[in-house]
Design a protein around this motif. Structure first.
Motif, PDB file in Angstrom:
ATOM      1  N   HIS A 198       0.810  -1.210   0.000  1.00 38.44           N
ATOM      2  CA  HIS A 198       0.000   0.000   0.000  1.00 38.44           C
ATOM      3  C   HIS A 198       0.849   1.267   0.000  1.00 38.44           C
ATOM      4  CE1 HIS A 198      -3.475  -2.530   0.552  1.00 38.44           C
ATOM      5  NE2 HIS A 198      -2.943  -3.069   1.635  1.00 38.44           N
ATOM      6  N   GLY A 199       2.063   1.197   0.529  1.00 39.37           N
ATOM      7  CA  GLY A 199       2.922   2.377   0.550  1.00 39.37           C
ATOM      8  C   GLY A 199       3.302   2.857  -0.835  1.00 39.37           C
ATOM      9  N   GLU A 200       3.325   1.934  -1.797  1.00 37.99           N
ATOM     10  CA  GLU A 200       3.687   2.290  -3.174  1.00 37.99           C
ATOM     11  C   GLU A 200       2.463   2.600  -4.030  1.00 37.99           C
ATOM     12  OE1 GLU A 200       6.681   0.815  -1.048  1.00 37.99           O
ATOM     13  OE2 GLU A 200       5.081  -0.586  -1.616  1.00 37.99           O
ATOM     14  N   ALA A 201       1.274   2.540  -3.454  1.00 40.71           N
ATOM     15  CA  ALA A 201       0.044   2.676  -4.232  1.00 40.71           C
ATOM     16  C   ALA A 201      -0.216   4.073  -4.792  1.00 40.71           C
ATOM     17  CB  ALA A 201      -1.143   2.213  -3.393  1.00 40.71           C
ATOM     18  N   PRO A 202       0.065   5.175  -4.062  1.00 39.10           N
ATOM     19  CA  PRO A 202      -0.290   6.501  -4.591  1.00 39.10           C
ATOM     20  C   PRO A 202       0.237   6.768  -5.995  1.00 39.10           C
ATOM     21  CG  PRO A 202       0.273   6.686  -2.275  1.00 39.10           C
ATOM     22  CD  PRO A 202       0.591   5.276  -2.676  1.00 39.10           C
ATOM     23  N   GLU A 203       1.472   6.398  -6.255  1.00 33.95           N
ATOM     24  CA  GLU A 203       2.027   6.608  -7.598  1.00 33.95           C
ATOM     25  C   GLU A 203       1.239   5.847  -8.646  1.00 33.95           C
ATOM     26  OE1 GLU A 203       6.174   5.727 -10.075  1.00 33.95           O
ATOM     27  OE2 GLU A 203       6.136   5.550  -7.882  1.00 33.95           O
ATOM     28  N   GLN A 204       0.817   4.630  -8.287  1.00 33.44           N
ATOM     29  CA  GLN A 204       0.060   3.800  -9.226  1.00 33.44           C
ATOM     30  C   GLN A 204      -1.332   4.385  -9.476  1.00 33.44           C
ATOM     31  OE1 GLN A 204       1.514   1.302 -10.793  1.00 33.44           O
ATOM     32  NE2 GLN A 204       3.405   1.468  -9.587  1.00 33.44           N
ATOM     33  N   TYR A 205      -1.929   4.973  -8.459  1.00 33.61           N
ATOM     34  CA  TYR A 205      -3.230   5.623  -8.636  1.00 33.61           C
ATOM     35  C   TYR A 205      -3.111   6.775  -9.635  1.00 33.61           C
ATOM     36  CZ  TYR A 205      -5.918   3.205  -5.019  1.00 33.61           C
ATOM     37  OH  TYR A 205      -6.605   2.263  -4.287  1.00 33.61           O
ATOM     38  N   GLY A 206      -2.030   7.538  -9.509  1.00 30.61           N
ATOM     39  CA  GLY A 206      -1.820   8.627 -10.451  1.00 30.61           C
ATOM     40  C   GLY A 206      -1.741   8.120 -11.873  1.00 30.61           C
ATOM     41  N   LYS A 207      -1.055   6.994 -12.058  1.00 22.48           N
ATOM     42  CA  LYS A 207      -0.916   6.395 -13.384  1.00 22.48           C
ATOM     43  C   LYS A 207      -2.286   5.936 -13.920  1.00 22.48           C
ATOM     44  CE  LYS A 207       2.486   3.557 -13.621  1.00 22.48           C
ATOM     45  NZ  LYS A 207       3.308   2.318 -13.508  1.00 22.48           N
ATOM     46  N   LEU A 208      -3.080   5.331 -13.061  1.00 19.80           N
ATOM     47  CA  LEU A 208      -4.402   4.840 -13.465  1.00 19.80           C
ATOM     48  C   LEU A 208      -5.327   6.000 -13.833  1.00 19.80           C
ATOM     49  CD1 LEU A 208      -4.936   2.062 -10.763  1.00 19.80           C
ATOM     50  CD2 LEU A 208      -4.652   1.686 -13.207  1.00 19.80           C
ATOM     51  N   MET A 209      -5.330   7.039 -13.018  1.00 19.28           N
ATOM     52  CA  MET A 209      -6.215   8.173 -13.295  1.00 19.28           C
ATOM     53  C   MET A 209      -5.805   8.883 -14.588  1.00 19.28           C
ATOM     54  SD  MET A 209      -8.568   8.022 -11.119  1.00 19.28           S
ATOM     55  CE  MET A 209      -9.373   9.575 -11.530  1.00 19.28           C
ATOM     56  N   GLY A 210      -4.510   8.914 -14.863  1.00 19.49           N
ATOM     57  CA  GLY A 210      -4.060   9.481 -16.130  1.00 19.49           C
ATOM     58  C   GLY A 210      -4.585   8.673 -17.308  1.00 19.49           C
ATOM     59  N   TYR A 211      -4.543   7.366 -17.190  1.00 18.47           N
ATOM     60  CA  TYR A 211      -5.050   6.460 -18.226  1.00 18.47           C
ATOM     61  C   TYR A 211      -6.546   6.693 -18.446  1.00 18.47           C
ATOM     62  CZ  TYR A 211      -5.990   1.901 -20.465  1.00 18.47           C
ATOM     63  OH  TYR A 211      -6.370   0.893 -21.307  1.00 18.47           O
ATOM     64  N   ILE A 212      -7.268   6.842 -17.338  1.00 18.67           N
ATOM     65  CA  ILE A 212      -8.715   7.036 -17.414  1.00 18.67           C
ATOM     66  C   ILE A 212      -9.047   8.344 -18.130  1.00 18.67           C
ATOM     67  CG2 ILE A 212     -10.751   7.551 -15.990  1.00 18.67           C
ATOM     68  CD1 ILE A 212      -9.626   5.486 -13.952  1.00 18.67           C
ATOM     69  N   ARG A 213      -8.356   9.399 -17.793  1.00 15.79           N
ATOM     70  CA  ARG A 213      -8.636  10.697 -18.417  1.00 15.79           C
ATOM     71  C   ARG A 213      -8.272  10.691 -19.905  1.00 15.79           C
ATOM     72  NH1 ARG A 213      -6.274  12.535 -13.370  1.00 15.79           N
ATOM     73  NH2 ARG A 213      -7.918  13.433 -12.038  1.00 15.79           N
ATOM     74  N   GLU A 214      -7.157  10.093 -20.228  1.00 19.40           N
ATOM     75  CA  GLU A 214      -6.715  10.056 -21.625  1.00 19.40           C
ATOM     76  C   GLU A 214      -7.727   9.360 -22.522  1.00 19.40           C
ATOM     77  OE1 GLU A 214      -2.947   8.160 -21.632  1.00 19.40           O
ATOM     78  OE2 GLU A 214      -1.905   9.819 -20.611  1.00 19.40           O
ATOM     79  N   ARG A 215      -8.432   8.391 -21.989  1.00 19.88           N
ATOM     80  CA  ARG A 215      -9.359   7.595 -22.804  1.00 19.88           C
ATOM     81  C   ARG A 215     -10.815   8.005 -22.612  1.00 19.88           C
ATOM     82  NH1 ARG A 215      -4.800   5.525 -22.117  1.00 19.88           N
ATOM     83  NH2 ARG A 215      -3.876   3.980 -23.521  1.00 19.88           N
ATOM     84  N   GLY A 216     -11.031   9.087 -21.912  1.00 17.92           N
ATOM     85  CA  GLY A 216     -12.391   9.596 -21.754  1.00 17.92           C
ATOM     86  C   GLY A 216     -13.290   8.686 -20.947  1.00 17.92           C
TER      87      GLY A 216
END
Length: 283
Positions: free
Chosen positions: A220-238
């Protein structure tokens, strides 16, 4: 008393292929009383009269009947009584067989999950189709800096049957906080219930849904960076976030001391952008 037609306890034990301690235990439980006990030496002697009872005890024990029931039968021997005992024992055996099959399915679930975790492709964001499942949610704000920070809230999910295990317990962040970029504050903890789990409390049915997913080495300590990556993916694809994230540590301290083998998966339910969901795995 003459002992010519009597057999010492060691001899009887060898004849019936049981231990001396078993014979002593049968005596203590009131199943088989020796014909004669030498008052001077304490030696126990048995006659042929005990052999028939001993045969009955041994046979009923092979059927896994409890000693108290066997003792009751020996004191009240009757054909109808033994028939009823055998019927009840058969029902008990069938019930245990069902329970063992349930345990076998739970073991198979864990083996499949561990194999899946060990075959993970890491740091690759993709869209998956998550199966419908039953889950228990405890809505509570919590911050996880260390693995054991989850222990207190997890206890709120615990019941008599042990259901808490890695790969079944996770944490989630609300859609509101995901959109606001608050990736270090969790809004709830959940327990995934399998068909084989016996849960007496309330649960929620999570429908089959598309999720943007990533697996990574760490916890869980490494999760915030991964969330940022996921949200970027979500926004890019609408895509649109449609619910709480589902963050589950598949391999952690509960299974290994080697931190390099830790595996965590994050899934964020999404809607829209169907062209990006075609052909993805149902997991």
């Amino acid at each position: 008393m003459g002992t010519k037609k009597l057999f010492r306890i060691g001899t009887v034990a060898k004849l019936f292929h049981i231990s001396v301690s078993s014979l002593r235990h049968y005596e203590e439980e009131g199943l088989l009383t020796p014909e004669y006990v030498d008052p001077a030496t304490g030696y126990r002697y048995y006659s042929y009269r005990q052999f028939e009872a001993l045969n009955t005890i041994r046979y009923l024990r092979t059927l896994d009947l409890p000693l108290p029931e066997i003792a009751d039968f020996l004191q009240n021997r009757d054909v109808e009584r033994i028939e009823e005992m055998l019927r009840q024992q058969k029902e008990a055996v069938i019930s245990r067989q069902r329970e063992l099959k349930r345990v076998e399915r739970k073991i198979d679930n864990r083996l499949r999950q561990l194999q899946d975790a060990r075959q993970s492709v890491f740091d690759e964001v993709r869209t998956v189709r998550a199966k419908a499942c039953r889950a228990v949610w405890v809505m509570d704000s919590l911050k996880i800096d260390e693995f054991w920070d989850m222990e207190a809230p997890i206890r709120r999910l615990d019941q008599e049957e042990a259901l808490i295990f890695l790969g079944k317990v996770g944490v989630g962040i609300s859609a509101e906080n995901l959109l606001a970029g608050r990736f270090e504050q969790y809004d709830g903890i959940f327990l995934v219930l399998e068909d084989e789990d016996e849960w007496s409390g309330e649960s929620a049915w999570l429908p089959e849904t598309d999720c943007v997913s990533v697996r990574f080495r760490g916890g869980h300590g490494e999760a915030p960076e991964q969330y940022g990556k996921l949200m970027g993916y979500i926004r890019e694809r609408g895509l649109k976030v449609s619910g709480f994230s589902r963050e589950i540590t598949m391999i952690d301290y509960g299974l290994t001391d080697d931190a390099e083998k830790f595996v965590t998966e994050i899934r964020i339910p999404v809607e829209g952008g169907e062209e990006h969901c075609a052909g993805t795995a149902l997991t």
